[in-house]
Design an enzyme around this catalytic site. Structure first.
Site, PDB file in Angstrom:
ATOM      1  N   PRO A   1       0.845  -1.201   0.000  1.00 29.39           N
ATOM      2  CA  PRO A   1       0.000   0.000   0.000  1.00 29.39           C
ATOM      3  C   PRO A   1       0.875   1.244   0.000  1.00 29.39           C
ATOM      4  CG  PRO A   1       0.125  -0.928   2.199  1.00 29.39           C
ATOM      5  CD  PRO A   1       0.834  -1.894   1.297  1.00 29.39           C
TER       6      PRO A   1
ATOM      7  N   SER B   1       8.017   4.914   9.786  1.00 34.96           N
ATOM      8  CA  SER B   1       8.004   3.700   8.966  1.00 34.96           C
ATOM      9  C   SER B   1       6.591   3.139   8.841  1.00 34.96           C
ATOM     10  CB  SER B   1       8.931   2.649   9.573  1.00 34.96           C
ATOM     11  OG  SER B   1       8.248   1.983  10.616  1.00 34.96           O
ATOM     12  N   LYS B   2       6.454   2.192   7.942  1.00 38.52           N
ATOM     13  CA  LYS B   2       5.149   1.571   7.725  1.00 38.52           C
ATOM     14  C   LYS B   2       4.651   0.894   8.993  1.00 38.52           C
ATOM     15  CE  LYS B   2       5.363   0.877   2.797  1.00 38.52           C
ATOM     16  NZ  LYS B   2       4.936   0.107   1.655  1.00 38.52           N
ATOM     17  N   ARG B   3       5.576   0.448   9.814  1.00 36.48           N
ATOM     18  CA  ARG B   3       5.215  -0.284  11.037  1.00 36.48           C
ATOM     19  C   ARG B   3       4.771   0.659  12.161  1.00 36.48           C
ATOM     20  NH1 ARG B   3       3.519  -4.946  10.685  1.00 36.48           N
ATOM     21  NH2 ARG B   3       4.292  -5.808   8.759  1.00 36.48           N
ATOM     22  N   ASP B   4       5.164   1.929  12.061  1.00 37.17           N
ATOM     23  CA  ASP B   4       4.884   2.855  13.156  1.00 37.17           C
ATOM     24  C   ASP B   4       3.403   3.037  13.421  1.00 37.17           C
ATOM     25  OD1 ASP B   4       7.424   3.368  13.947  1.00 37.17           O
ATOM     26  OD2 ASP B   4       7.724   4.999  12.527  1.00 37.17           O
TER      27      ASP B   4
END
Ligand code: GLU
Length: 509
Positions: free
Chosen positions: A16, A268-271
């Protein structure tokens, strides 16, 4: 190359679109529109291993939701198409070959195993292996091997890659510099001798990002490359490629990093999952793991809020103004006002923008969304819902907040805040409420003004004290000491319901 501004957003469909990608798209869009130019979407899908099903559609949906649609791209005004690199495969080899002919590139036959040995040897010496001018003569390539040997290997069908000759020892010696002026970062300069001879063309018959990106920017007549700072290290190679091809180099603008809310480190995408806010514009379900990631749209944000918020990630107009419509952004946007330093992502700020844009939305449209969310509203007149929204939305950030703020306009309270009950209901309250009911009953023309005049008049002429009436009245109508003006509430729910609620509260408190 035409003088018209042509910019491209060139994501790789590997998942995404991260919020940082949307910011890059937005800055490209604003710049294009400001200069009556063209905003292009190009899908950079040369890396087949990283291709993710559904990612391209997601990118298109996200741009559309944000109201920043592309002018040219897959399936739209395909003058310079196709716009998917996988569909342009046949184009790139020729350009790599041209660079070999002109002496800017060479065949490299080193196998993965051979390179691994080299890497390990360097590591053992505490060095990082780098394939470039200092060792290319000792490796297996068309510079070190004889012409006959190279021809033999090619005719034999041996696997090879094509590498760019970053530093040309013959012409440049062991020193060379590449410098340019980046619109955001100003003068930037790179020493060629520390750069590697990047692979331009892979053994699987596909170009690498670098070659495809430059060839396409050239063929699509891109005038300005606006992209994230993480691509700055690729800039010297890209410029060297333009020079090698003898093509006009576009202008470059490298946008600042987006930092975590703490200001430390890249967002980041994980944040998003870790810190409790979305980092994607739309919801996304990973096709492999089925893992769901939240999206701004589904979390109840308005695209206007998101765009306004993103515009300020790295740019500001240099004035106090913070609220900008898309049109205003287009007018005010200036690439040279983009900052070099990282932009801190503040999830509270986007809420602030959302609250603002909520106030600007039409109540009738909000009513439609609200109605679709709550079964309790299914039979209620949308006009009534819109009026209620007008009374409470000042305190709402999301449509999701509406029910909590307005349920008593639709259903009779069944519970009463305990603390408030103690505070509001005194010994003389039943008597006062009885008289209040008759005052309300006798309001002939049931308007907010008349209610106000009659009730306030009755309180003053009997010297009762406002709190003694208003507190139990509000508690009866709302179930708590909250909500907008009590006269608005009475007017909205009507005479009969008001009296019913006053009586019910007395029996229940
Ligand atoms: N495909 C690259 C990306 O995924 C494009 C970088 C560029 O804009 O040159 O961001």
């Amino acid at each position: 190359m035409s003088n018209n501004v042509r910019v491209r957003f060139a994501p790789s469909p590997t998942g995404p679109l991260h919020i940082g990608g949307v910011r890059t798209a937005l800055f490209n869009y604003l710049f294009a529109k400001k200069h009556n130019g063209t905003f292009i979407l190009r899908i950079e899908d040369t890396d087949q291993n990283r291709y993710v099903e559904g990612a391209e559609q997601y990118i298109v949906d996200a741009l559309n939701w944000c109201n920043i649609p592309f002018d040219e791209g897959p399936g739209k005004n395909e003058t310079f198409g196709p716009y998917r690199q996988s569909e342009r495969k046949h184009l790139y080899k020729q350009y790599a070959d041209d660079l070999i002919v002109s002496g800017h590139a060479y065949y490299a036959f080193d196998t993965a195993e051979e390179l691994d040995v080299q890497r390990k040897e360097s590591e053992a010496k505490g060095e990082t292996f780098i394939y470039n001018w200092h060792n290319r003569q000792q490796l297996n390539n068309s510079i070190s091997l004889s012409k006959e040997e190279v021809e033999k290997r090619l005719a034999n069908g041996d696997e090879y890659v094509i590498r760019f000759k970053m530093l040309d020892l013959k012409n440049e010696g062991t020193h060379g510099t590449i410098s340019t002026t980046d619109i955001v970062r100003g003068h930037v300069s790179f020493q060629k001798e520390v750069l590697d001879d990047k692979v331009l063309f892979k053994s699987d018959g596909m170009p690498t990002y670098h070659l495809a990106n430059i060839v396409d920017d050239h063929l699509m007549e891109i005038t300005h490359v606006i992209r994230g700072e993480e691509w700055l290290p690729s800039l010297p190679l890209h410029i060297a490629l333009y020079q090698a091809f003898k093509w006009r180099t576009p202008e470059f603008a490298h946008l600042p990093l987006i930092l975590k809310p703490t200001g430390k480190g890249k967002l980041s995408k994980r944040d998003g999952d870790k810190l409790g806010f979305p980092v994607f514009p739309l919801e996304w379900t990973d096709p492999k793991t089925n893992e769901l990631s939240r999206g701004y749209k589904e979390d109840g944000y308005f695209p206007e809020a998101m765009i306004n918020f993103l515009a300020f990630l790295g740019w500001n107009p240099g004035t106090e103004q913070e609220i900008f419509t898309l049109e205003e952004l287009i007018k005010a946007f200036d690439l040279s006002k983009v900052n070099k330093s990282g932009a801190r992502f503040d999830p509270d700020k986007i809420k602030w923008f959302n609250h603002h844009y909520m106030q600007e939305q039409h109540n009738v449209e909000l009513a439609e969304i609200f109605k679709s969310q709550r079964s309790e509203l299914s039979t209620i007149d949308p006009e009534y819902i819109a009026l209620v929204i007008g009374l409470i939305k000042e305190r709402a950030t999301f449509v999701n907040d509406f029910w909590e703020l307005s349920h008593y306009f639709f259903v009779t309270p069944t519970t009463y805040d305990e603390k408030a009950s103690k505070k509001a209901f005194k010994e003389d309250t039943p008597e006062l409420m009885k008289s209040l009911i008759s005052v309300i009953e006798s309001v002939s023309d049931f308007t907010v003004e008349n209610l106000q005049t009659d009730i306030k008049g009755w309180i003053t002429s009997n010297d009762i004290g406002f709190g003694k009436v208003m507190m139990p009245l509000r508690l009866s109508l709302v179930g708590a000491l909250q909500g907008p003006d009590v006269f608005d509430i009475i007017f909205m729910i009507g005479k009969t319901e008001t009296i019913k609620r006053i009586e019910k509260a007395q029996n229940n408190i």
